[in-house]
Design an enzyme around this catalytic site. Structure first.
Site, PDB file in Angstrom:
ATOM      1  N   TYR A  51      -4.542 -56.351 -35.313  1.00 56.67           N
ATOM      2  CA  TYR A  51      -3.550 -56.184 -34.248  1.00 56.67           C
ATOM      3  C   TYR A  51      -4.187 -56.267 -32.861  1.00 56.67           C
ATOM      4  O   TYR A  51      -5.197 -55.626 -32.575  1.00 56.67           O
ATOM      5  CB  TYR A  51      -2.836 -54.833 -34.382  1.00 56.67           C
ATOM      6  CG  TYR A  51      -1.915 -54.552 -33.214  1.00 56.67           C
ATOM      7  CD1 TYR A  51      -0.714 -55.253 -33.072  1.00 56.67           C
ATOM      8  CD2 TYR A  51      -2.261 -53.635 -32.229  1.00 56.67           C
ATOM      9  CE1 TYR A  51       0.112 -55.030 -31.994  1.00 56.67           C
ATOM     10  CE2 TYR A  51      -1.439 -53.406 -31.143  1.00 56.67           C
ATOM     11  CZ  TYR A  51      -0.260 -54.116 -31.024  1.00 56.67           C
ATOM     12  OH  TYR A  51       0.557 -53.898 -29.946  1.00 56.67           O
ATOM     13  N   GLY A  58       3.290 -55.346 -30.112  1.00 52.68           N
ATOM     14  CA  GLY A  58       4.554 -54.689 -30.395  1.00 52.68           C
ATOM     15  C   GLY A  58       5.229 -55.305 -31.603  1.00 52.68           C
ATOM     16  O   GLY A  58       4.644 -55.425 -32.675  1.00 52.68           O
ATOM     17  N   ASN A 193      -3.484 -50.074 -22.897  1.00 50.90           N
ATOM     18  CA  ASN A 193      -2.969 -49.242 -23.969  1.00 50.90           C
ATOM     19  C   ASN A 193      -3.610 -47.855 -23.885  1.00 50.90           C
ATOM     20  O   ASN A 193      -4.551 -47.542 -24.611  1.00 50.90           O
ATOM     21  CB  ASN A 193      -3.298 -49.913 -25.306  1.00 50.90           C
ATOM     22  CG  ASN A 193      -2.283 -49.615 -26.382  1.00 50.90           C
ATOM     23  OD1 ASN A 193      -2.548 -49.838 -27.550  1.00 50.90           O
ATOM     24  ND2 ASN A 193      -1.123 -49.117 -26.016  1.00 50.90           N
ATOM     25  N   ARG A 279       6.958  -6.485  -6.131  1.00 51.79           N
ATOM     26  CA  ARG A 279       6.324  -5.642  -7.146  1.00 51.79           C
ATOM     27  C   ARG A 279       5.795  -6.450  -8.334  1.00 51.79           C
ATOM     28  O   ARG A 279       4.797  -6.091  -8.950  1.00 51.79           O
ATOM     29  CB  ARG A 279       7.342  -4.599  -7.636  1.00 51.79           C
ATOM     30  CG  ARG A 279       6.732  -3.512  -8.439  1.00 51.79           C
ATOM     31  CD  ARG A 279       7.696  -2.522  -9.069  1.00 51.79           C
ATOM     32  NE  ARG A 279       9.066  -2.582  -8.638  1.00 51.79           N
ATOM     33  CZ  ARG A 279      10.093  -2.213  -9.420  1.00 51.79           C
ATOM     34  NH1 ARG A 279       9.867  -1.817 -10.668  1.00 51.79           N
ATOM     35  NH2 ARG A 279      11.327  -2.271  -8.976  1.00 51.79           N
TER      36      ARG A 279
END
Length: 506
Positions: A51, A58, A193, A279
């Site tokens: 890939y 994608g 990426n 406070r």
């Protein structure tokens, strides 16, 4: 500073961003980078299907790309993904993105050539900062659009900030003698990426938030004096009994700021108890510090993380497509920081109300020099209320949203960059609210008698009065608010408090 991919801290990043420390890469780290690149070359030569190296991206991950087209693949990737919109990130964020992306690639899991990292650092050290639009990232697969605009500058394209001007990249590179590069296999993907846009924005926001949180305690201390607050509520035993060290620390710092004050009171002296906004300062501010501690931890992990896809292990024998680009850890941290900083504004605005409301104190109504004829700080409280209300909208968590993308291949995204951007917006709003509190607190302290103030707060008051003079007549208070806010942004605690006398604050 030498990058190793594993040793960045928020302190060291601060030195690079704001003190211009020179950055290089250790030789050992570069050896890892070169080995990783050799693995990519081998994958291309062997025509393996991996890939992003020999495939599309994608939904196109099943499309094989021939070796002669890998450079065109990377060029097309950057061009097509550079679709960020809107106003650019602040220049310091672009600077942080260069540093963080280089550090991630130095880890040696990304397959880029050493020249890619060297070029990122060339830009950083020459103060050539990419112009990167803020909008357009889903935060998975990382910050694709913003980082594509960063990658453009390595190729000599796009725009940069250089010597105080916005100019085209080629002009700046030429003046510095820096050559653009042609991206090779996987290099475009390795550059974009990742989570460096959201992390860079988060780092810049955090560094400012940490400083503002400390300033908020000093400003609150001046308010306590202006309202003759009860110091007993800050007794150490009270806070140790609760058990949160951040709460204990806030109470300690306020005790030390007010150690020699003649304006604070004891319980029963004027009133038995103060309102919560006085406070409960240690409890509320302390809880924000707890959130900031969480954010610090996540940012320092992410700054040293490998966040691209795929990752290359064992000299290319193991190449895995995973999801380290998913920005969920930073998205949640940024949403948490949004709430923490918004709460500092929330409680500050309530202290402002106690300073200006004549039904809640014995000071002149709205701190006006002539109540009725002059409105004094009346509308400053309006402005603070408006900013606090806007913060409540921005504090809605971005991380709970997700819209599928890439034909439903990327079906859950983090929206982490939106969270980081909103955190920075909340920070700016909160600083202005605290600026308003400081203006009102100084006026109240002046009414009580500045000679009775504690040493630490009196020194802070004196410096503050050089920024915003006393209100002796109504004027355009917008200018005062912006001047005070700018001063707080540029100042750190050490420049606001004299730690040599009367104060042991750390």
């Amino acid at each position: 500073m030498e990058l190793t991919g594993n040793t960045l801290t928020l302190k060291s990043v601060n030195e690079v961003l704001y003190n211009n420390e020179f950055v290089s890469v250790s030789s050992e780290s570069m050896e890892r980078v070169q080995k990783s690149h050799e693995a990519v070359k081998k994958i291309v030569e062997e025509k393996r299907v991996v890939y992003g190296i020999t495939t599309g991206f994608g939904k196109f991950s099943d499309v094989y790309i021939d070796s002669e087209n890998v450079e065109e693949l990377q060029l097309n990737l950057i061009h097509s993904h550079a679709c960020g919109v809107g106003e650019p990130f602040p220049e310091v964020v672009s600077r942080a993105m260069l540093l963080l992306r280089a550090n991630a690639l130095v880890k040696g899991f990304s397959g880029v050539r050493p020249v890619v990292i060297n070029r990122l650092l060339d830009l950083l050290n020459a103060h050539i900062h990419p112009v990167i639009p803020q909008q357009g990232s889903l935060g998975a697969s990382g910050d694709l659009a913003p980082l594509s605009h960063l990658a453009l500058t390595l190729m000599g394209e796009g725009e940069v900030y250089y010597k105080g001007e916005r100019t085209n990249t080629w002009t700046a590179l030429e003046k510095e003698g820096i050559l653009p590069i042609t991206l090779q296999a996987k290099e475009g993907l390795a550059l974009i990426n990742g989570t460096q846009a959201m992390t860079a924005m988060g780092v810049v926001a955090f560094l400012e938030a940490e400083k503002l949180a400390k300033q908020s305690e000093l400003i609150a201390s001046v308010t306590i004096e202006a309202l003759q607050g009860i110091i007993d509520a800050f007794d150490e035993d009270v806070h140790v009994a609760r058990g949160y060290y951040q709460q204990v620390d806030v109470a300690r710092r306020i005790r030390e700021y007010l150690a020699d004050s003649q304006l604070t009171t004891r319980q029963g002296e004027i009133r038995v108890q103060d309102a919560y906004s006085l406070r409960c300062i240690p409890q509320v501010h302390g809880a924000s510090w707890q959130a900031l501690d969480y954010v610090r931890e996540k940012l320092e992990i992410e700054m040293n993380a490998a966040t691209d896809n795929p990752l290359i292990f064992n000299d290319g024998e193991k190449v895995i497509s995973g999801g380290n680009f998913h920005g969920q850890p930073i998205a949640l941290a940024m949403d948490f920081m949004k709430i923490a900083i918004a709460e500092l504004a929330n409680i500050s605005e309530r202290r402002i109300e106690r300073l200006v409301n004549p039904q809640l104190n014995d000071l002149p109504g709205f701190l006006s020099p002539e109540p009725g004829l002059q409105s004094g700080a009346m509308i400053m409280q309006y402005a603070a209320a408006s900013l606090v209300s806007e913060n409540k909208t921005l504090a809605h968590p971005a991380s709970v949203d997700s819209i599928p993308s890439s034909a439903n291949q990327e079906d859950h995204v983090s929206m982490g960059t939106i969270a980081a951007r909103h955190a920075y917006q909340i920070l700016q709003n909160t600083r202005r609210v605290l600026a308003i509190e400081m203006i009102c607190a100084m006026q109240g302290a002046e009414y009580r008698g500045v000679e009775k103030m504690a040493h630490a707060t009196k020194g802070f008051y004196d410096k503050g009065r050089k920024i915003v003079p006393s209100i002796i007549k109504d004027r355009i208070f917008s200018k005062d608010i912006e001047a005070m806010s700018a001063w707080l942004k540029e100042s750190d605690e050490s420049s606001l408090v004299d730690t040599r006398q009367g104060s042991k604050v750390q």
